[in-house]
Write an enzyme that holds these catalytic residues in place. Structure first.
Site, mmCIF file in Angstrom:
data_model
loop_
_atom_site.group_PDB
_atom_site.id
_atom_site.type_symbol
_atom_site.label_atom_id
_atom_site.label_comp_id
_atom_site.label_asym_id
_atom_site.label_seq_id
_atom_site.Cartn_x
_atom_site.Cartn_y
_atom_site.Cartn_z
ATOM 1 N N ARG A 78 52.863 38.318 112.694
ATOM 2 C CA ARG A 78 51.971 37.236 113.151
ATOM 3 C C ARG A 78 52.631 35.890 112.836
ATOM 4 O O ARG A 78 52.864 35.586 111.664
ATOM 5 C CB ARG A 78 50.633 37.334 112.419
ATOM 6 C CG ARG A 78 49.636 36.237 112.789
ATOM 7 C CD ARG A 78 48.393 36.332 111.907
ATOM 8 N NE ARG A 78 47.779 37.640 111.945
ATOM 9 C CZ ARG A 78 46.883 38.082 111.051
ATOM 10 N NH1 ARG A 78 46.466 37.288 110.087
ATOM 11 N NH2 ARG A 78 46.403 39.301 111.149
ATOM 12 N N HIS A 113 51.141 39.410 107.303
ATOM 13 C CA HIS A 113 51.612 39.684 108.672
ATOM 14 C C HIS A 113 52.788 38.771 109.037
ATOM 15 O O HIS A 113 53.679 39.177 109.778
ATOM 16 C CB HIS A 113 50.488 39.451 109.678
ATOM 17 C CG HIS A 113 49.488 40.572 109.718
ATOM 18 N ND1 HIS A 113 49.692 41.718 110.450
ATOM 19 C CD2 HIS A 113 48.282 40.710 109.117
ATOM 20 C CE1 HIS A 113 48.650 42.523 110.314
ATOM 21 N NE2 HIS A 113 47.770 41.941 109.497
ATOM 22 N N GLU A 173 40.352 46.114 104.194
ATOM 23 C CA GLU A 173 40.493 46.434 105.621
ATOM 24 C C GLU A 173 41.155 47.802 105.783
ATOM 25 O O GLU A 173 42.326 47.964 105.424
ATOM 26 C CB GLU A 173 41.367 45.371 106.314
ATOM 27 C CG GLU A 173 40.778 43.973 106.268
ATOM 28 C CD GLU A 173 41.724 42.915 106.821
ATOM 29 O OE1 GLU A 173 42.914 43.198 107.056
ATOM 30 O OE2 GLU A 173 41.253 41.776 107.001
HETATM 31 C C1 LIG Z 1 42.450 38.356 110.224
HETATM 32 C C2 LIG Z 1 42.672 39.760 109.729
HETATM 33 N N1 LIG Z 1 43.058 40.614 110.801
HETATM 34 C C3 LIG Z 1 43.747 39.770 108.682
HETATM 35 O O1 LIG Z 1 44.881 40.040 108.993
HETATM 36 N N2 LIG Z 1 43.387 39.501 107.436
HETATM 37 C C4 LIG Z 1 44.339 39.479 106.386
HETATM 38 C C5 LIG Z 1 43.683 39.191 105.070
HETATM 39 C C6 LIG Z 1 45.409 38.433 106.675
HETATM 40 O O2 LIG Z 1 45.086 37.377 107.230
HETATM 41 O O3 LIG Z 1 46.552 38.687 106.284
HETATM 42 ZN ZN ZN Z 2 46.067 42.943 108.962
#
Ligand SMILES: C[C@@H](N)C(=O)N[C@H](C)C(=O)O
Ligand code: ZN
Length: 335
Positions: A199, A244, A309
């Site tokens: 990400r 990410h 999660e």
């Molecule tokens: C936003 C969610 N999908 C996520 O990835 N949460 C974790 C805590 C992150 O932002 O790394």
């Molecule tokens: Zn994640």
């Protein structure tokens, strides 16, 4: 006659003294100016030179710029030593704009690779070097992609900055491990379905900006019905510096090939609430067992989950444990 001769001598003598004092004053003025210039440039040089972690001298400017803040707000980018220095200007309490500058350096990241890494004023390291990244679907045959931040079906309700194609990028190391996970799961009739992988930092910035607007709650009923939007970061559902962005984290679930549908995990991706906790007791035995199948397959090949999660896993031995990347999610980012 003699008197006139003396007068002439006296005025010539006065002229001489006047000329000498003009010359001396001029020399003094030049000396003072030169001294002043030397002092100023010495001070500037001392401020600009600072040793980086590798012991090399890097340009780090802590120069103060006074004047109209409007002229100097925003990010500035300047090339220094071919690596680049990014200055971010902010106004302090005295109305002085401080240019607290980031600095860049080439860093040996321990796997034989050198990356250009920029360190910000908080000490967070960033890179836009994608050389250790691959396209996940090229490395893991059969993987299914449902890239939620490319789509509009996510907690924001819009495509997220930095997601330019519906693809998933990831480090080579994490891709190799996922390939093994996938092989194991295929024998059991499952495929991996990926919601998110690498990400970009720009995406995280998009989340931060979205969180600052309390009026934008168009996806609240689907993703965070019981949680105040302004608590999502505070409570850890979204991170300001996400694993990410380090490139070895995935959000993943199982797809049942026989039933041709997603496996029931007793909760959905990015639902910010208790049911998403990996060991939530408020789900059926079968749902808990399904989460276990996914978790066991991932941990068998070096991934670690988190409590909050059930879908989120990071390669424990991630190659970039403290570097956050920022290049767009698209095939072209990979060379
Ligand atoms: C936003 C969610 N999908 C996520 O990835 N949460 C974790 C805590 C992150 O932002 O790394
Ligand atoms: Zn994640």
């Amino acid at each position: 006659m003699e008197n006139r001769g003396n007068k002439g001598k006296n005025s010539k003598g006065l002229e001489k003294y006047f000329l000498i004092s003009v010359i001396i004053s001029f020399i003094l003025l030049v000396c003072v100016t030169v001294l002043f210039v030397i002092l100023i440039s010495g001070d500037k040089f001392r401020k600009k030179s600072k040793k980086n972690n590798a012991g090399e001298v890097t340009e780090v400017s802590t120069e103060k710029i006074s004047g109209d803040a409007a002229d100097v707000t925003g990010d500035s980018t300047e090339d220094v030593n071919g690596t680049g220095v990014n200055g971010k200007n902010s106004e302090n309490a005295n109305g002085i704009v401080e240019n607290s500058t980031e600095y860049s350096q080439s860093e040996d990241v321990g796997n034989g690779e050198e990356l250009t890494v920029t360190t910000d004023e908080e000490g967070i390291k960033y890179s836009n070097d994608s050389s250790d990244f691959v396209v996940l679907s090229d490395e893991v045959p059969g993987v299914i992609l449902e890239i939620r931040y490319y789509s509009t079906y996510n907690f924001v309700g819009d495509r997220i900055d930095g997601y330019e194609e519906a693809t998933a990028l990831i480090t080579k190391e994490a891709a190799a491990a996922l390939k093994e996970v996938s092989k194991d799961l295929e024998k059991k009739g499952y495929r991996l379905k990926i919601y998110d992988a690498y990400r970009p930092e720009s995406a995280v910035e998009n989340f931060v900006k979205w969180a600052e607007d309390p009026k934008d709650e168009k996806m609240k009923e689907y993703f965070y019905p019981d949680i105040d939007k302004d608590e999502l970061f505070e409570r850890g559902y979204i991170a300001r510096h996400s694993g990410h962005s380090r490139g070895s984290t995935v959000d993943v679930t199982l797809f049942d090939m026989k039933k041709s549908k997603d496996v029931d995990m007793g909760g959905t991706f990015d639902y910010f609430g208790e049911v998403s906790q990996s060991f939530c007791e408020d789900i059926t035995e079968e749902q808990a067992e399904n989460r276990k199948i996914l978790r066991d397959a991932m941990t068998a090949h070096g991934f670690e989950g988190i409590n909050g999660e059930w879908w989120h896993f990071t390669l424990a031995d991630e190659p970039y444990s403290d570097i956050y990347f920022d290049f767009p999610v698209k095939r072209d980012s990979i060379h």
